[in-house]
Motif scaffolding. Sequence first.
Motif, short mmCIF file in Angstrom:
data_model
loop_
_atom_site.label_atom_id
_atom_site.label_comp_id
_atom_site.label_asym_id
_atom_site.label_seq_id
_atom_site.Cartn_x
_atom_site.Cartn_y
_atom_site.Cartn_z
N ARG A 182 16.31 -2.77 -18.13
CA ARG A 182 17.47 -2.69 -17.24
C ARG A 182 17.88 -1.26 -16.90
O ARG A 182 19.01 -0.99 -16.55
N SER A 183 16.94 -0.32 -17.02
CA SER A 183 17.30 1.03 -16.63
C SER A 183 16.99 1.30 -15.17
O SER A 183 17.42 2.29 -14.60
N ASN A 184 16.18 0.41 -14.58
CA ASN A 184 15.78 0.54 -13.18
C ASN A 184 15.06 1.85 -12.88
O ASN A 184 15.16 2.39 -11.80
N THR A 185 14.37 2.36 -13.88
CA THR A 185 13.48 3.50 -13.62
C THR A 185 12.10 3.12 -14.13
O THR A 185 11.97 2.41 -15.13
N TYR A 186 11.09 3.64 -13.44
CA TYR A 186 9.74 3.23 -13.77
C TYR A 186 8.86 4.44 -14.04
O TYR A 186 9.08 5.52 -13.49
N ILE A 187 7.86 4.21 -14.88
CA ILE A 187 6.85 5.25 -15.07
C ILE A 187 5.47 4.60 -15.03
O ILE A 187 5.35 3.38 -15.12
N LEU A 188 4.48 5.47 -14.89
CA LEU A 188 3.10 4.99 -14.91
C LEU A 188 2.49 5.36 -16.25
O LEU A 188 2.59 6.49 -16.69
N VAL A 189 1.89 4.39 -16.87
CA VAL A 189 1.24 4.63 -18.15
C VAL A 189 -0.22 4.27 -18.01
O VAL A 189 -0.56 3.27 -17.40
N ARG A 214 3.08 -6.85 -6.90
CA ARG A 214 1.77 -6.62 -6.28
C ARG A 214 1.32 -5.18 -6.46
O ARG A 214 0.15 -4.90 -6.69
N ALA A 215 2.27 -4.27 -6.33
CA ALA A 215 1.92 -2.85 -6.48
C ALA A 215 1.44 -2.59 -7.90
O ALA A 215 0.46 -1.86 -8.12
N ALA A 216 2.14 -3.20 -8.86
CA ALA A 216 1.73 -3.02 -10.26
C ALA A 216 0.34 -3.56 -10.49
O ALA A 216 -0.48 -2.95 -11.18
N GLU A 217 0.07 -4.71 -9.88
CA GLU A 217 -1.27 -5.31 -9.97
C GLU A 217 -2.31 -4.36 -9.43
O GLU A 217 -3.34 -4.09 -10.04
N ARG A 218 -2.02 -3.82 -8.23
CA ARG A 218 -2.93 -2.90 -7.56
C ARG A 218 -3.21 -1.70 -8.44
O ARG A 218 -4.35 -1.29 -8.65
N LEU A 219 -2.11 -1.14 -8.98
CA LEU A 219 -2.25 0.05 -9.80
C LEU A 219 -3.09 -0.22 -11.03
O LEU A 219 -3.87 0.62 -11.46
N TYR A 256 -3.52 2.06 -14.17
CA TYR A 256 -2.20 2.50 -14.58
C TYR A 256 -1.27 1.30 -14.64
O TYR A 256 -1.28 0.44 -13.79
N ARG A 257 -0.40 1.32 -15.65
CA ARG A 257 0.56 0.24 -15.77
C ARG A 257 1.91 0.75 -15.29
O ARG A 257 2.36 1.83 -15.70
N LEU A 258 2.56 -0.05 -14.45
CA LEU A 258 3.90 0.32 -14.00
C LEU A 258 4.88 -0.34 -14.95
O LEU A 258 4.97 -1.56 -15.01
N ALA A 291 0.83 -1.20 0.00
CA ALA A 291 0.00 0.00 0.00
C ALA A 291 0.86 1.25 0.00
O ALA A 291 0.61 2.22 -0.72
N GLU A 292 1.91 1.22 0.81
CA GLU A 292 2.81 2.38 0.85
C GLU A 292 3.47 2.59 -0.50
O GLU A 292 3.63 3.71 -0.97
N LEU A 293 3.85 1.48 -1.11
CA LEU A 293 4.53 1.58 -2.39
C LEU A 293 3.61 2.17 -3.45
O LEU A 293 4.04 3.00 -4.25
N VAL A 294 2.36 1.75 -3.43
CA VAL A 294 1.41 2.29 -4.41
C VAL A 294 1.27 3.80 -4.23
O VAL A 294 1.31 4.57 -5.18
N GLN A 295 1.13 4.20 -2.97
CA GLN A 295 0.99 5.63 -2.69
C GLN A 295 2.22 6.38 -3.17
O GLN A 295 2.14 7.43 -3.81
N PHE A 296 3.38 5.81 -2.85
CA PHE A 296 4.64 6.44 -3.23
C PHE A 296 4.73 6.63 -4.74
O PHE A 296 5.07 7.70 -5.24
N LEU A 297 4.38 5.59 -5.47
CA LEU A 297 4.48 5.65 -6.92
C LEU A 297 3.53 6.69 -7.49
O LEU A 297 3.88 7.44 -8.40
N LEU A 298 2.32 6.74 -6.94
CA LEU A 298 1.35 7.70 -7.45
C LEU A 298 1.82 9.14 -7.23
O LEU A 298 1.70 9.99 -8.10
#
Lengths: 368, 279
Positions: B119-126, B100-105, B111-113, B61-68
């Motif tokens: 291999r860039s280790n950076t993520y975005i939300l689409v 799990r966070a991606a699933e939740r999102l 939104y897709r994570l 849950a924290e991770l989802v919030q953080f990503l948003l």
Amino acid sequence: MAEEKDCLRGDVEKGEEPVVTITGGAYSGKQAAEEPMKVEAEAGADACSDDLSCGEADIDPSLLELVDEEKCRSIRKQYRQLIYNVQQNRDDIVNTASESLTEALEEANVLFDAVSRTREAALDAQFLVLASDLGKEKAKQLNSDMSLFNQVAFCDFLLIFVGLNWVEDDGHDALSDCDDNIVRSFWETVQKEATSWMLQAETFHFIFGSFKSEPSARKPRLEHRKRVHRMEENGDMPTKLRKLDLSSNQEATEKEVERILGLLQTYFQKYPDTPVSYFEFVIDPNSFSRTVENIFYVSFIIRDGFARIRLDHDRLPILEPININHVGEGNDSSSHCRKQGVISLSLQDWKNIVATFEISEAMITNSY
Amino acid sequence: MSQKPKSRGRAGTQAERGSGGEEAPSTSRGPGGAASQGGRRAEAPPAPGPRSQKQLELKVAELVQFLLIKDQRKIPIRRTDILRHVVGDYKDVLPELLRRAAERLEYVFGYRLVELEPRSNTYILVNTLEPVEEDAEMRGDQGTPTTGLLMIVLGLIFMKGNSIKETEVWDFLRRLGVHATKKHLIFGDPKKLITEDFVRQRYLEYRRIPHTDPVDYELQWGPRTNLETSKMKVLKFVAKVHNQDPKDWPAQYCEALAEEEARARPQTGGTAPTPAPSS
């Protein structure tokens, strides 16, 4: 001089390599082999070169040819000129219609025939890199020419799409002189259309906002400052007021008391031995607050012993003057023992008294 | 509330160093646990024990919030930031948490994570949902309307062969009242917006062209653009503006078509939300 000899020998050996790679198959191998020794243009050039040519036994004499310093310098100058020209006319060269790139290459070819040292060869290499980059760009241009995309038309179509076809583009920039609202509506319309082609995730915001770290960090400081400021302000004011109040209040009170005493004594002089009704004296039928003030001031008079108040036969309070003569009499003991009286007067009482005693005007006139 | 992930993250890292955290997940440490975790660090804190479902759920849950929240600025979210602020000592289960966070999102927000580049280790939300006409009305004010400008620039880049010089961009935008050096009513500093902000958000790439005097730069599509839109979509946008058919530009149309086919083919680990396990 010895150093130079070593350097030059090194140059000769090194010099062979780049020349060979650049030319590839275009130039004769004989040219590549020709690596004359050349002395730097200091005093006595010719004599030194002779010495060198005799001294270098291990190098093939056919390699040691005197090259005109002037000629080399002119070659370098021409190369630099060519590079400069190419850079300046970049747009023309990259243009697919022009032949200038080919011409420049041919010119470089001619120049290279005369090149025999590394310095000029390096310049030739620099030119080659530049030419190949431009060639690449030219090739790219060829591609885009086939695309039929006209960006100027795109611009006009954008304006039409938004609905601003009446904006005349007389060579001036559209939208720059426009009304702010038109600009805003243009970009909003474009935005609306654009977002429908992108899968952008909406930015997430809490409905009722969130606590952001930055403002909350600042707030206590601001409040503190405000509080400090306010405190300082409050601190200033009391000191000023006190000074004013003390001086004015005291003086005002004393003055008023004296004035009222004067009035009272005038009255007593006019009507000797007639005590005045207390109420008639103090009451101001027009102002309740003035009445209260009058009572306040009269109390000082009584306290200071300039008048006294007692109840007459009707049990109504009256004011009597105290003469200096009376002081000496035996009234001292009775009059100076502490007696206190409290007079309370409400608004209703005041109105009643005004009505009962039929007081039409105040005895204590205003000083202002 | 937005502060929670950060403060908890800090508490988490403090707990890492040995002091007890205020939150239940960090304090409840069993004796046994992931051996791989314990041996790696020099301080050798007690290896965390098997975590309960509840703890994991909390972390997700924290991770989802953080990503948003991190996605607000549209700057790609770095894996290191995730580790530092949210995950802390749950590092070993990071792949599981991310999954799990991606699933939740996806299920809750649509939104897709995705990883920006492999291999860039950076993520975005689409966004997974196609934008609908009516939504545009309701969207209202979401800050400055930069997407319009972005789409125009993307269209320009694509139609001119996937690369365009910065000077050409300004020549074009000048006609729309957007100048590199003049303050714009809506965009403020357009040069900064295009050459810095969009680049930082990975919509555009900004490279220097060699051998140019004065120095010139070229603009190309960035990785985020490829994830959020496609050549075909941009072509359709341009076509719509021209009130023409996309096929009127055959070269670009073929290119866009080729890209569509390439995307339709099954990907070999392209946009999967689960990243490579932490090294």
